[in-house]
Write an enzyme that holds these catalytic residues in place. Sequence first.
Site, PDB file in Angstrom:
ATOM      1  N   ASP A 177       4.636  10.974   0.206  1.00  0.00           N
ATOM      2  CA  ASP A 177       4.664  10.188   1.322  1.00  0.00           C
ATOM      3  C   ASP A 177       4.464   8.833   0.698  1.00  0.00           C
ATOM      4  O   ASP A 177       3.201   8.511   0.347  1.00  0.00           O
ATOM      5  CB  ASP A 177       3.699  10.431   2.355  1.00  0.00           C
ATOM      6  CG  ASP A 177       3.879   9.306   3.822  1.00  0.00           C
ATOM      7  OD1 ASP A 177       3.883   8.176   3.607  1.00  0.00           O
ATOM      8  OD2 ASP A 177       3.701   9.951   4.925  1.00  0.00           O
ATOM      9  N   HIS A 178       5.497   8.298   0.518  1.00  0.00           N
ATOM     10  CA  HIS A 178       5.202   6.939  -0.460  1.00  0.00           C
ATOM     11  C   HIS A 178       4.436   5.742   0.186  1.00  0.00           C
ATOM     12  O   HIS A 178       3.955   4.991  -0.586  1.00  0.00           O
ATOM     13  CB  HIS A 178       6.623   6.503  -0.660  1.00  0.00           C
ATOM     14  CG  HIS A 178       7.237   5.546   0.157  1.00  0.00           C
ATOM     15  ND1 HIS A 178       8.134   6.025   1.211  1.00  0.00           N
ATOM     16  CD2 HIS A 178       7.611   4.164   0.257  1.00  0.00           C
ATOM     17  CE1 HIS A 178       8.585   5.049   2.131  1.00  0.00           C
ATOM     18  NE2 HIS A 178       8.272   3.965   1.649  1.00  0.00           N
ATOM     19  N   HIS A 240       4.891   8.518   7.850  1.00  0.00           N
ATOM     20  CA  HIS A 240       4.093   7.411   7.354  1.00  0.00           C
ATOM     21  C   HIS A 240       2.917   6.903   8.348  1.00  0.00           C
ATOM     22  O   HIS A 240       1.857   6.604   7.926  1.00  0.00           O
ATOM     23  CB  HIS A 240       4.978   6.212   7.110  1.00  0.00           C
ATOM     24  CG  HIS A 240       6.198   6.469   6.220  1.00  0.00           C
ATOM     25  ND1 HIS A 240       6.090   7.610   5.039  1.00  0.00           N
ATOM     26  CD2 HIS A 240       7.442   6.426   6.220  1.00  0.00           C
ATOM     27  CE1 HIS A 240       7.117   7.639   4.505  1.00  0.00           C
ATOM     28  NE2 HIS A 240       7.997   6.827   5.158  1.00  0.00           N
TER      29      HIS A 240
HETATM   30  C1  BG6 Z   1      11.385   5.754   4.592  1.00  0.00           C
HETATM   31  C2  BG6 Z   1      12.442   5.865   5.391  1.00  0.00           C
HETATM   32  O1  BG6 Z   1      10.631   6.830   4.326  1.00  0.00           O
HETATM   33  O2  BG6 Z   1      10.718   4.568   4.424  1.00  0.00           O
HETATM   34  C3  BG6 Z   1      13.289   4.650   5.824  1.00  0.00           C
HETATM   35  O3  BG6 Z   1      13.169   6.897   5.439  1.00  0.00           O
HETATM   36  C4  BG6 Z   1      12.507   3.215   5.615  1.00  0.00           C
HETATM   37  O4  BG6 Z   1      14.133   4.695   6.849  1.00  0.00           O
HETATM   38  C5  BG6 Z   1      11.622   3.332   4.663  1.00  0.00           C
HETATM   39  O5  BG6 Z   1      13.406   2.343   5.525  1.00  0.00           O
HETATM   40  C6  BG6 Z   1      10.629   2.298   4.578  1.00  0.00           C
HETATM   41  O6  BG6 Z   1       9.848   2.102   3.712  1.00  0.00           O
HETATM   42  P1  BG6 Z   1       9.187   0.681   2.808  1.00  0.00           P
HETATM   43  O7  BG6 Z   1       8.508   1.121   1.796  1.00  0.00           O
HETATM   44  O8  BG6 Z   1      10.419  -0.225   2.578  1.00  0.00           O
HETATM   45  O9  BG6 Z   1       8.539   0.183   4.009  1.00  0.00           O
END
Ligand code: BG6
Length: 489
Positions: A177-178, A240
């Site tokens: 989960d980044h 997230h």
């Molecule tokens: C991803 C989603 O997990 O997270 C995308 O699939 C989204 O739709 C993205 O744009 C947002 O990540 P960050 O790091 O740019 O806030």
Amino acid sequence: ATENKALITLFGATGDLAKRKLYTSLFKLYQKGYLADHFALLGTSRHEMSDEEFQEMVLNSIKDIPAKDGEAEEFSKHFFYCAHDVTKPEHYAKLKDRLAELDKQFGTEGNRLFYMSMAPQFFGTIAINIKKQGLLTDNGYNRLVIEKPFGRDFDSAKKLNDELSQTFEENQIFRIDHYLGKEMVQNIQALRFGNPVIEALWNNRYIDNIQVTLSEKLGVEERAGYYDNSGALRDMVQNHIMQVVAQLAMEEPVAFTDDDVRVEKIKALRSLRVYTPSQAAANFVRGQYGADGSQPDYRHEDGVDPESGTETFVAAKLMFDNYRWSGVPFYVRTGKKLADKFTRIDVVFKKPLIDIFANPNSGNEQALHSNVLTVFVEPKSGFALQLNAKHVGQGYTTEPVDLKFLQSDSAKKESPEPYERLFHDALEGNHTNFASWAEIAYAWKFVDVIRNLWDIEKPQFPNYTPGSMGPAAATELLARDGRKWVYDL
Ligand code: BG6
């Protein structure tokens, strides 16, 4: 830096994520010495390609990273390729032989890390074949790193987890989960558990409500095919937002180890109130963006069903039924085509029980403001604490002032990107910043109720203007509780 000896097998080696994030992250780990002589990566996908062509592709994806002479070429020599159809058991025999050779050649000591970065319908098949066809080793570790989405509801997630479990134990699985790789998301725990001045107040006696906003400025771009089938609830809330909320709500872990943190996050998610359908209807708001000048509305984006009921915005009120949080709403929201791209958390404290300054004779008409602690996750990184202070001058009136700490641009530049951090954690076997099965299961059970409701009832879309902060109902969600979003336009 200590070198991690590892042989990585990457499923989805020609994919977008691999090219944009994974090779660059590995290269940075290599530059810092976390990866050195004893590592290799075997890339696979359906395309035919030679090792040399693959190495070219890797070089191309890291070309913008400043490097010493020859460093990038040296790095690329650790990359190999094998075309592979994940559904054909006999193809795994080829992988097995290649892996055995590479293990010997690079001295990776049986440490195998399998990374799945491809269409999720194959995750289970790959995992099962990894074991069946003998790709695991007995002399080193065997780990699985797996990209989202982890299922599309509880049942499919459970099925996937059961398949993975046939090959890997829970402590061998690293679910990405980044958001957990973001500097300021990781900072939540330091903020809370490193500061008595914060943690002492971190409960329903002093906190009025907590707000989490994951706002995006862009629309769906080229990902309509995936997104229209998913929607913001699955794409951002189940993963997230739940992970961020769990860190805000959790109890203090016994120690800062992955097992201890995990136990507390699971406990927190277990006390999240699962809504009945009518509670869900009252506490969740969905939205879809409309047209804006020359820009089409969501339903007219390329690849989107012209009658699509998919939500591009979600706002919700969550409640935790436990001693710490009873009565404190967590308001969350996320959406595409909103006012700006940012992530922030606002913790709104209760006002003093008595406002001694609100004496009409003292000339202070304005009541005290709430103290608000803001965690800026992105693009700024830092904290702000809004306090009440005396207005400078004769007389006695109060006004809100900010104590603020923002990370410098140079500190931010040095901070590794989420994928670099998470790759490193997986190589070290540290689970702190990965989602465990139990967390995912609770998150799905919570989200499934909303999804089921929304799948039955046809929404009135589009209902918000690009560049706004979502539909009016998202404002109403707080207004009916006598509250407001701290960040508003
Ligand atoms: C991803 C989603 O997990 O997270 C995308 O699939 C989204 O739709 C993205 O744009 C947002 O990540 P960050 O790091 O740019 O806030």
